[in-house]
Design a protein around this motif. Sequence first.
Motif, PDB file in Angstrom:
ATOM      1  N   GLY A 195       0.601  -1.254  -0.029  1.00  0.00           N
ATOM      2  CA  GLY A 195      -0.070  -0.103  -0.034  1.00  0.00           C
ATOM      3  C   GLY A 195       0.876   1.382  -0.071  1.00  0.00           C
ATOM      4  O   GLY A 195       0.570   2.355  -0.603  1.00  0.00           O
TER       5      GLY A 195
ATOM      6  N   PRO B 114      -3.071  -4.596  -0.391  1.00  0.00           N
ATOM      7  CA  PRO B 114      -2.289  -3.539   0.154  1.00  0.00           C
ATOM      8  C   PRO B 114      -1.448  -3.935   1.353  1.00  0.00           C
ATOM      9  O   PRO B 114      -0.344  -3.292   1.645  1.00  0.00           O
TER      10      PRO B 114
ATOM     11  N   ASP C  68      -8.264  -5.275  -2.687  1.00  0.00           N
ATOM     12  CA  ASP C  68      -8.538  -5.583  -1.388  1.00  0.00           C
ATOM     13  C   ASP C  68      -9.434  -6.750  -1.133  1.00  0.00           C
ATOM     14  O   ASP C  68      -9.779  -7.210  -2.191  1.00  0.00           O
TER      15      ASP C  68
ATOM     16  N   ARG D  27      -7.266  -1.213  -5.660  1.00  0.00           N
ATOM     17  CA  ARG D  27      -6.814  -0.302  -4.858  1.00  0.00           C
ATOM     18  C   ARG D  27      -5.521   0.707  -5.740  1.00  0.00           C
ATOM     19  O   ARG D  27      -5.284   1.739  -5.300  1.00  0.00           O
TER      20      ARG D  27
END
Lengths: 218, 316, 400
Positions: free
Chosen positions: C261, C335, C358, C364
């Motif tokens: 992430g 992430p 996710d 994401r």
Amino acid sequence: MEVTLATLWQTYLARSDKFWALAQEHLLTLVVLPVVLAALVSIPLGILATRYRWIQVPSVAFANLMQTIPSLALLAILIALGFGIGNKPAIVALFLYSLLPILRNTYTGILNVDSGILEAARGMGMSAWQILTLVEFPIAFPVIMAGIRTAAVICVGLATLAAFIGGGGLGDFIITGLGMANNNLTLLGAIPAAAMALMLDWVLGKIEQWLTPRGLRL
Amino acid sequence: MFKRRRRHTGSRVLAVLVLLTLTAGFTAACGGRTGRDESKPAPAKLVIASQNYAEPQILSEMVKQLLEAKLGVTVEHKRNFQGSTAVHQALETGDVQMYNSYTGTQFTGILGMQVTDEWKDRRKVYEYVRDKFHEKYGIKVFEPYGFNNTYTLAVRRATAEKLNLKRASDLVPHAPEMTVATDPTFQERKGDGYDDLARTYGFKFKKVAGMAYDLMYQALKAGDVDVAVAYSTDGRLPAFDLVALEDDRHFFPPYDAVFFIKEETLRQFPRIEEIMKPLIGAFTEEEIAKLNQEVDVKKREPAEVAREYLTQKGLL
Amino acid sequence: MSLPGKSVPPAVILERVSKVYDGSYAVRDLSLEIARGELVVLIGPSGCGKTTTLKMINRLIEPTSGRIYIDGRDISTVNPTKLRREIGYVIQQIGLFPHLTVAQNIGLVPYLRGVPRAQREERVDALLRLVGFEPELYRDRYPRELSGGQQQRVGVLRALAADPDLILMDEPFGALDPITREQLQDELKRLQNTFHKTIVFVTHDMDEALKLADRIVLMREGVAVQVGSPEELLRSPADEFVREFIGKRRLVRHPEEVAVGEIMVAAPVTGTPRMGAAEAFQKMQRHQVNTLLVVDEQGVLLGILTLRALQKGIREGGRSRVEELMEPVGATAHPQETVLQAARSLAANRAGLVPVVDEEGRLRGVLTNASLISTLVEVLWPGGEENGTGHGKGRARAAG
């Protein structure tokens, strides 16, 4: 009484020798001499004042006090103190009046030198004397010179009062003219005195410009 | 800081100009206007003017006190005029009605006369001044107070003894080493001023120092000057042990102290002539010198000295 | 870079030096040896005693206790004025003398030391050329005729003029704009590579310290909290204060500590299933990518459309919508996954990219070969605007 350029010119012609003698006395004895003396005292004193507070406080207080005494009263005080009558008390009084502007400008001029410059000077290994003569004084010089100019212009005006106590100068014409209700005579003293003040300011300004390091000129 | 300095220069120029304007304005106020304003209403009070030294101030105080007592008018005494011409000018402008001065000063000063040998007679000079002031200015000149306050060359007694000085001409050989003090106007007087004095005697003084009248005696006493052109009735001559040298060439005209008053005022208050009578011819040189000394040496007020005199003589 | 050998005595030694003002320590019990030719940076928050320490070395400030040696001499026995003439000094306020020309400013210390005029002038001209100032153009100028950066160049030359072995610099570039500051830092490094002066350099700018220092002394409340090379500080900060001061973004971290992430491209170029082939092609061109990630209205990743597949579809005709041309989603990353794991997926992926989704399958971001490498480099070696491999001494080691 009529005053025209012609009557003024007549008044001048009738006493041209005396006029130039008085003008010279006014400039040299009553302005240049006391201002030079005051500079010789005030500049070192102003420098010391930036170093030692015990000098700064009383010397500035003294110079301030001198400025507050009315000029005729100061002359009377000096006569009472035994300075005699004539040139001497006048020179002393004008000297005392010249102290403050020169002292104040020297003090602030030196004090206002940028702290970074001083730190650099110290850090580079300049002695206190070198810092003063090579850095602080040259940088403060225009400000000090402005103080001398102020003093000189003040003196030209105040010096006219010297005539009351036998000090001579262009004031002779002024007070004689007042006594005889002769406006021509009064103006023969007053106009050149005013012109002398302007001229002196201009000349000293030129000298200041000429002596100011080029890097400081604006 | 540099900008400010420039502005200072500007304000300095301004200050000088203001000074100049003030000076010009002041001199104009002192005597710029000529001619009398006949249409003016009778003044609520009278004004008498005096020069800035003891003698005329004492005389004027006497006049003031007498007139206030006997005529019942308020009399204002304006002191400290810088010369006999200035006093006269004040009267000319109409603000002042009376003053005390001297025949010789107005003879040479206001009337512009040359002092030749024929003008050494006191009576003759008085009468000339009286007649001319009546004709030209409408001013009445009263009969003299009785004493002659002439200029005199004064030296310290020690100097007089050392150089054996008695007469003014004895000074001639010593003059080049001497400084002479005069009042501010003496150097500019025509006829009885310094230039003519020096020419008559052949003086060549080292330095001629003009100064406020009152300072001359002190300067002479202290040795700041060697000679002073003093006033013969000044109380400080005896008090400071100064020697007056004889005017052996008879250079100076007589200086009888006299009272000047506008004829217009006299018409309005005709009793003034009678009230003044006790003062006419009332003083010898010694007597007035004593009164002067009270002021100059003992530092008393002219008003007080005048009141004392008038009371003693039973005039108040 | 000449690093100190055992036989060469240190240029500067601070031996248990303390400075007390009004009963409180500005510097406390500081001991430090500075090798000849070393550039040591004193750094720390304001009031940490770094400038006091510097000024004690040329006796602008006298220590309350402890000793300082320069070339083995106890400086308290040397006349301070004489001492300072042998030490270069550069300050933040620059402090050029406004009434003297550039040449006079630079030549001042040699002048004070009595160097003859001709020799001085020669030296000044040589120094001016060193920083690219044409002597004829700059010699007779006054400081106010120079820009701030030019003034400080002169300030540095002034310190070099008498050829001192030791130069003290007190936040010399602190008042300059960022671009000029960087230029002067580069020039200082260049000069240092030529002259190998011993330099003590005070700053509060960690980037500057990391860039210039051979060794960093991190100070706090008069105490040296950590002394070490830049990479030592970055790799193993002594405590939370050091970590805090250095700044999280600069710290060296291991790949297994970094989450996907943190380094993914957060806004990838996407397409929708109903999009026409021509439109998809335009979008790729506009964004200069060769892959579209196909998502539905909820952002759930449906497939991957490659440029190759798109071109093929267009050429062959018939299938004209994205949903007909896209390929199924292969490997994805989460992430919270570590970069190390994602890197393995990436290596196995032909497309050279790994979508990050996710738990609900929503897109994401994306990891690409390029982004992974550049981000890894940045994370592993902070302050990474290094140019020229010659200065990257520690860096090569850390990256390897």
